[in-house]
Design a protein around this motif. Structure first.
Motif, short mmCIF file in Angstrom:
data_model
loop_
_atom_site.label_atom_id
_atom_site.label_comp_id
_atom_site.label_asym_id
_atom_site.label_seq_id
_atom_site.Cartn_x
_atom_site.Cartn_y
_atom_site.Cartn_z
N PRO A 139 9.19 -8.52 7.39
CA PRO A 139 9.29 -9.58 8.41
C PRO A 139 8.16 -9.47 9.44
CG PRO A 139 11.00 -7.89 8.73
CD PRO A 139 10.31 -7.55 7.45
N ASP A 140 7.87 -10.55 10.12
CA ASP A 140 6.85 -10.60 11.19
C ASP A 140 5.49 -10.08 10.71
OD1 ASP A 140 9.03 -11.38 12.77
OD2 ASP A 140 9.48 -9.28 13.26
N MET A 141 5.14 -10.37 9.47
CA MET A 141 3.83 -9.97 8.94
C MET A 141 3.61 -8.44 9.00
SD MET A 141 2.04 -12.36 7.57
CE MET A 141 0.32 -11.97 7.69
N GLU A 142 4.69 -7.68 8.93
CA GLU A 142 4.56 -6.21 8.92
C GLU A 142 4.95 -5.70 7.53
OE1 GLU A 142 3.36 -4.02 10.81
OE2 GLU A 142 3.36 -4.80 12.85
N LEU A 199 7.93 1.17 7.95
CA LEU A 199 6.75 0.32 8.14
C LEU A 199 5.51 0.97 7.52
CD1 LEU A 199 7.19 -0.83 11.86
CD2 LEU A 199 7.70 -2.13 9.78
N PHE A 200 4.71 0.15 6.85
CA PHE A 200 3.46 0.62 6.24
C PHE A 200 2.57 1.28 7.29
CE2 PHE A 200 -1.02 -0.18 5.12
CZ PHE A 200 -1.09 0.48 3.89
N GLN A 210 -1.50 -8.25 2.45
CA GLN A 210 -2.50 -7.30 1.94
C GLN A 210 -3.64 -7.16 2.95
OE1 GLN A 210 -3.94 -7.50 -2.14
NE2 GLN A 210 -2.10 -8.62 -2.74
N GLU A 211 -3.98 -8.27 3.58
CA GLU A 211 -5.04 -8.21 4.58
C GLU A 211 -4.60 -7.37 5.78
OE1 GLU A 211 -6.50 -12.21 5.36
OE2 GLU A 211 -6.82 -12.44 3.20
N VAL A 212 -3.31 -7.49 6.14
CA VAL A 212 -2.76 -6.66 7.24
C VAL A 212 -2.87 -5.19 6.85
CG1 VAL A 212 -0.66 -6.11 8.54
CG2 VAL A 212 -1.19 -8.50 7.99
N MET A 213 -2.51 -4.87 5.57
CA MET A 213 -2.59 -3.48 5.11
C MET A 213 -4.02 -2.95 5.22
SD MET A 213 -0.19 -3.85 1.74
CE MET A 213 -0.81 -2.40 0.89
N ALA A 214 -4.98 -3.78 4.77
CA ALA A 214 -6.38 -3.34 4.81
C ALA A 214 -6.81 -3.05 6.25
CB ALA A 214 -7.27 -4.42 4.19
N GLN A 215 -6.37 -3.93 7.18
CA GLN A 215 -6.73 -3.71 8.59
C GLN A 215 -6.14 -2.39 9.11
OE1 GLN A 215 -5.29 -7.34 10.28
NE2 GLN A 215 -7.14 -8.49 9.74
N TYR A 216 -4.88 -2.12 8.75
CA TYR A 216 -4.24 -0.86 9.18
C TYR A 216 -4.98 0.36 8.62
CZ TYR A 216 -0.11 -3.05 11.30
OH TYR A 216 0.74 -3.76 12.11
N LEU A 217 -5.34 0.29 7.33
CA LEU A 217 -6.04 1.42 6.72
C LEU A 217 -7.35 1.70 7.47
CD1 LEU A 217 -5.42 0.53 2.96
CD2 LEU A 217 -4.72 2.66 4.07
#
Length: 498
Positions: free
Chosen positions: A148-151, A165-166, A198-205
């Protein structure tokens, strides 16, 4: 202050050794200690200086120390020290060549790393990542789903396992990745996320791992090869195309297809059943495949209770990423702990030459290896301070010695059972083993409590690679089911091989 004369099972045997080398005198001169080191302990590089430094370290009686002698108390202290451990203390640091490509190493790997329990309703927890990393694990699995909420969230998809959470997982990895090992961590991302998440994941990494993340290929001389573990970065596998540099996952079709079409930076993941079939049908081809490519093996989906397979059968063909459920205790995790106790516990162990030779093909399924087998003699002498069960009743202990290697080398032998003695059981049991490929073998000492005619309970165990086994009179530090030290519980053994 003299050590108290508490009954110790090792005392009588050690007293005998001390008397034998002291030739009737009460103390052991440095030259006699050196003779003991050469003859019994096979410490062939030891010299007069070695013997004197041991006297300085372990002898507390001043007059003996000044006259370069060792009393029985000093000798006992030495015999119960790390210097006499069955595990070669030189292997408690990184000592192997760390400049080979990643394909040349066994790499400590975890499956469903986020789970603390079973795969249906178990808890997902950040602590599971911390535990795995503290055990020297270098390949972590992260199953990512839209949240949810793009997380993006991490959990075992389509089950009732809890979600984390990732971004919290990546923060935990960043904090603990290099706590016990300086060598690369591979993140195996099982990616089920939409393009946006996936883009959110890339930003977090990128934002959380910063310069610890490998984002572009490394300059390294072995072009056409994977980098070595000395390139100390976090490597992402299987997802987010721009960040995947070295470990893109591809479907395995056949060994000949891989030979003709697979790129060095691509790896294959396969479930244990498929891998087992390939080991049986074409072991030598599997060995050769693993000289060029990374292979990840994971437990069957049917293992809903998070049980494990025996990793040894896949190490025998040189598979690097043999992934286990780290939260499930028992023999497979003992084998993993033993394998990766070597090389300073850094999570990378160089594969033996027999698996890396391009000249000779190796077949782990074959029992004849055109080499003279190694003869191993183990004398299980005694035990000391074995942990008593909750009931408080003394144990009826016996020791099982297991050899884990290629199928024809795998054996186990038991001592007899000693009745009603947890403090100082004495077996004096001789065991002989013939081993054709010792460099792949692990040795396990397991103490069990005889509870019935055919039943026994686990008491403690210790696992180590054959290549880390010291010759001579040695003590074996016992560990609990979950790999914790049971100090002062131990075994006293004599080891010889030729």
């Amino acid at each position: 202050m003299k050590k108290s004369k508490a009954p110790s099972s090792r005392r009588a045997e050690i007293q005998q050794l001390h008397q034998c080398y002291a030739s009737g005198k009460t103390t052991l001169p440095a030259c006699a200690l050196l003779r003991f080191l050469h003859k019994e302990q096979m410490e062939l590089t030891a010299n007069e200086e070695t013997a004197e430094s041991l006297i300085d370290r372990y002898e507390i009686e001043e007059t003996a120390r000044e006259s370069r002698c060792m009393t029985f108390e000093g000798f006992l202290r030495y015999m119960e020290s790390k210097d006499c451990c069955v595990f070669d203390q030189a292997h408690t640091s990184v000592y192997q060549d760390m400049d080979q490509p990643l394909t040349s190493y066994f790499i400590s790997s975890s499956h469903n790393t986020y789970l603390m329990g079973d795969q249906l309703v178990g808890k997902s927890h950040l602590d599971a990542y911390v535990c795995a990393l503290r055990k020297g694990c270098r390949c972590l699995e992260i199953d990512c789903w839209d949240g949810p909420d793009m997380e993006p969230v991490v959990y075992h998809g389509y089950t009732l396992t809890t979600k984390i959470l990732f971004k919290d997982v990546i923060t935990t990895v960043e904090q603990h990745a290099f706590e016990v090992s300086a060598y690369p961590v591979i993140l195996s991302l099982e990616n089920h996320c939409s393009q946006e998440q996936q883009e959110v994941m890339a930003q977090y990494l990128i934002s959380i791992l910063g310069d610890k993340l490998l984002k572009t290929p490394l300059d390294h001389p072995t072009t056409g090869d994977l980098p070595s573990p000395n390139k100390k970065k976090v490597v992402v596998a299987e997802a987010l195309s721009d960040l995947v540099v070295y470990t893109t996952s591809v479907k395995f079709i056949s060994f000949s297809h891989s030979k003709d079409n697979q790129n060095y930076y691509e790896n294959t993941s396969m479930a244990e059943k498929k891998a087992r079939k390939l080991v049986k049908a074409s072991g030598p081809d599997f060995v050769q495949h693993n000289q060029k490519f990374l292979t990840r093996i994971y437990p069957a989906g049917s293992r809903t209770s998070s049980s494990n397979y025996n990793p040894q059968e896949f190490w025998n063909v040189g598979s690097q990423l043999v992934a286990l459920n780290f939260q499930s205790l028992g023999l497979p995790m003992d084998l993993n702990d033993g394998r990766f106790r070597d090389n300073g516990g850094c999570g990378y162990v160089l594969k033996p030459a027999v698996l890396m030779s391009s000249q000779r093909s190796f077949d782990p399924g074959c029992s004849q290896h055109n080499v003279k087998p190694t003869h191993l003699l183990l004398k299980v002498i005694s035990g000391s301070n074995l942990p008593v069960p909750r009931s408080g009743k003394a144990l009826d202990p016996f020791v099982r010695v297991e050899i884990h290697g290629i199928a024809s080398d795998s054996r186990r032998k038991n001592t007899h059972t000693v009745k009603n003695n947890s403090l100082s059981p004495h077996w004096d049991s001789h065991m002989n083993f013939n081993i054709s490929v010792p460099e792949l073998c692990l040795i396990r000492f397991c103490v069990r409590d005889q509870t019935g005619l055919l039943s026994s309970d686990f008491v403690g165990q210790y696992m180590l690679p054959f290549s880390s086994l010291k010759k001579g009179y040695r003590w074996v530090p016992l560990r609990s089911r979950d790999g914790c030290s049971l100090d002062p519980a131990s075994l006293f053994v004599f080891v010889w091989y030729s």
